[in-house]
Each structure stands twice: as C-alpha cells, then as structure tokens.
Design an enzyme around this catalytic site. Structure first.
Site, PDB file in Angstrom:
ATOM      1  N   ASN A   9       0.920  -1.315   0.117  1.00 39.42           N
ATOM      2  CA  ASN A   9      -0.125  -0.070  -0.107  1.00 39.42           C
ATOM      3  C   ASN A   9       0.721   1.361  -0.059  1.00 39.42           C
ATOM      4  OD1 ASN A   9      -1.754   2.025   0.229  1.00 39.42           O
ATOM      5  ND2 ASN A   9      -2.621   1.181   2.534  1.00 39.42           N
ATOM      6  N   LYS A  11       0.107   4.131  -0.359  1.00 40.01           N
ATOM      7  CA  LYS A  11      -0.511   5.593   0.518  1.00 40.01           C
ATOM      8  C   LYS A  11      -0.339   6.740  -0.355  1.00 40.01           C
ATOM      9  CE  LYS A  11      -0.107   3.161   4.861  1.00 40.01           C
ATOM     10  NZ  LYS A  11       0.029   2.932   6.096  1.00 40.01           N
ATOM     11  N   GLU A  96      -6.743   4.407   8.098  1.00 44.95           N
ATOM     12  CA  GLU A  96      -6.664   5.818   7.914  1.00 44.95           C
ATOM     13  C   GLU A  96      -7.705   6.747   7.281  1.00 44.95           C
ATOM     14  OE1 GLU A  96      -2.915   5.121   5.680  1.00 44.95           O
ATOM     15  OE2 GLU A  96      -2.041   4.834   7.477  1.00 44.95           O
ATOM     16  N   GLY A 172       2.565   2.148  10.915  1.00 45.05           N
ATOM     17  CA  GLY A 172       3.531   3.334  10.975  1.00 45.05           C
ATOM     18  C   GLY A 172       4.316   3.470  12.051  1.00 45.05           C
ATOM     19  N   SER A 212       3.599  -2.265  10.419  1.00 43.18           N
ATOM     20  CA  SER A 212       5.023  -2.219  10.686  1.00 43.18           C
ATOM     21  C   SER A 212       5.740  -3.683  10.145  1.00 43.18           C
ATOM     22  CB  SER A 212       5.334  -2.038  11.885  1.00 43.18           C
ATOM     23  OG  SER A 212       5.132  -0.652  12.243  1.00 43.18           O
TER      24      SER A 212
END
Ligand code: 13P
Length: 249
Positions: A9, A11, A96, A172, A212
C-alpha cells in the site's frame, strides 16, 4: 487452498518517476517462482500508467473509490472507472480512511457491494485502535467491523474478498503485533467465518497481516498458520525490502 499474498500500500507517497522506478524494480526482481501473489496499491493518478506496463506478475489495485456508478461527485473516482482502466483490486476500510475521512461501517458495506458488483476483488481492512486493545475489547471490535461491512455477503461473494488485519497501533509505528497477537486475531477471524459460513469458505479466504511488517519480521509472521501474507506500508516503498518480504515465504 488459500493464496499467499504480499500487497504494497503506497498510500500518498512517491512522484511519478519514483512510482515508475519502484514498479519496474519490483517487476525486474520478482522471481518467476514467487510463492506469493504480489499486489500494489499506488496513488490513483499512477494507476493507469502502471496498468499499461502490462506485467502479469503484479496485480494492481486502487486505494479508494466512491461507491456510485457515475455522476456529480466532484473529485471522486467510480468503481466503473477503476474497472475500465484495468485495475482489478480495491482496498476498503483502511484505518486511515476510517480515521481521517470518517468512513463508517455502513459506508464500507456500500463500497464492498459496489466493488463486487463490478467484479473487483476486495481487500477489506479491519483492526482495533490502541485504546480498544488496552481495554481487551479487540475481538468484539474487529468482529463488529466484519459483521457490519462484510458478513452480509453470500459465501461465494465473500470468497472474492481478502481480509487484512491491521491493528491501528502497529501502523507506521514500528511496533509490530507479536506473532501470538497476530495469530490469535487471524485464527479468531477464520473461526467467525467458519461459524457464519462453512469450512470451505473459512479455508478459502486469505487473511493478511499489516502494521510495521518488514523484511526483518515477515518470515515469523508469515509462518503463523492463519497468516496468509502481508499488507505492507513503509517497507513496500523500496524495491529491496518489498522483494525480501515477498521472499519470506
Ligand atoms: P506500515 O507497514 O507502514 O505500518 O503500514 C501498514 C499499512 O497501513 C498497510 O496498509
């Protein structure tokens, strides 16, 4: 037999040249014998150019879309448009989107239905925030996310979905879920599918871990019996680490 999958991903990262370089690098280094299906979810503006590269070893999906066919929805991209340019997969329910864009379980259900109607494969994300885990409510929380957005589907439709468990506190942060925490949740998700559907369905659905996940910890996470791969953020932005994660199988 459920599929092993490693998905990146990207992002809201990378310029056009960087996106090209990352895609081409993965494409070149990906072994023909890769044990995992490889997917990338680039920013939407690069989708078309990456689809045009026509690499059959890399599946391309969109990070977000609007669940309407067409019309006056300024700034949005429809499922029909996603399908039309040749992307095949969609991310739905990423934490998110839930947190920054107030996407509710109700809206996510609408997105799931719209995507399946257009024959797009859904990668449905679920996962609890830190506060919920600290209250030991993560099972109830994640189950509710699945009940309200995904478990209305028929078995055949659900089998066109991939589930990604991404604990919000691990995204993250460099703080990965332990192997025990990941396996416990993945096994629970599979048991809920077994309970609501049947063994066939439960065994057909890939459940990915995200949060992570990197080249150093992927191998032990992917060795868990109910972890079928990973949805990777930061470590998917570099060819070397992404390839290493894919090779962890
Ligand atoms: P990180 O791998 O950067 O923690 O992000 C995970 C994620 O959100 C993938 O969708």
């Amino acid at each position: 037999m459920r599929k092993k999958i490693v998905a990146g991903n990207w992002k809201m990262n990378l310029g056009k040249q960087e996106a090209d370089q990352l895609f081409d690098g993965i494409s070149q280094q990906l072994s023909k014998e890769s044990k995992a299906d490889v997917m990338v979810f680039p920013p939407a503006i690069y989708l078309d150019r990456l689809v045009q590269k026509n690499d059959p070893t890399i599946t391309i999906g969109i990070q977000n879309f609007y669940p309407k066919e067409k019309g006056a929805y300024t700034g949005e991209i429809s499922v029909a448009q996603v399908r039309n340019i040749g992307a095949t997969h969609v991310l739905i329910g990423h934490s998110e989107r839930r947190a920054y864009f107030q996407e509710s379980n109700v809206l996510l259900k609408e997105k799931v239905d719209a995507a399946l109607e257009h024959d797009l494969t859904v990668v449905f994300c679920c996962g609890e925030p830190l506060m919920i885990r600290e209250m030991n409510q993560e099972m109830t929380f994640v189950r509710m996310q699945l009940e309200e957005s995904l478990f209305h589907l028929e078995s055949a439709q659900l089998q066109k979905c991939i589930i990604a468990y991404e604990p919000v506190w691990a995204i993250g942060t460099g703080k990965t879920a332990s192997v025990e925490q990941a396996e416990e949740m993945h096994a629970a998700i599979r048991s809920w599918i077994l309970e609501k559907y049947d063994a066939n369905t439960a065994n057909a659905i890939s459940i990915l871990y995200g949060g992570s996940c990197n080249a150093a910890n992927a191998q032990e996470l992917f060795a868990c019996p109910n972890v079928d791969g990973g949805l990777i953020g930061g470590a998917a932005l570099e060819v070397e680490s992404f390839i290493q994660i894919i090779q962890s199988f």
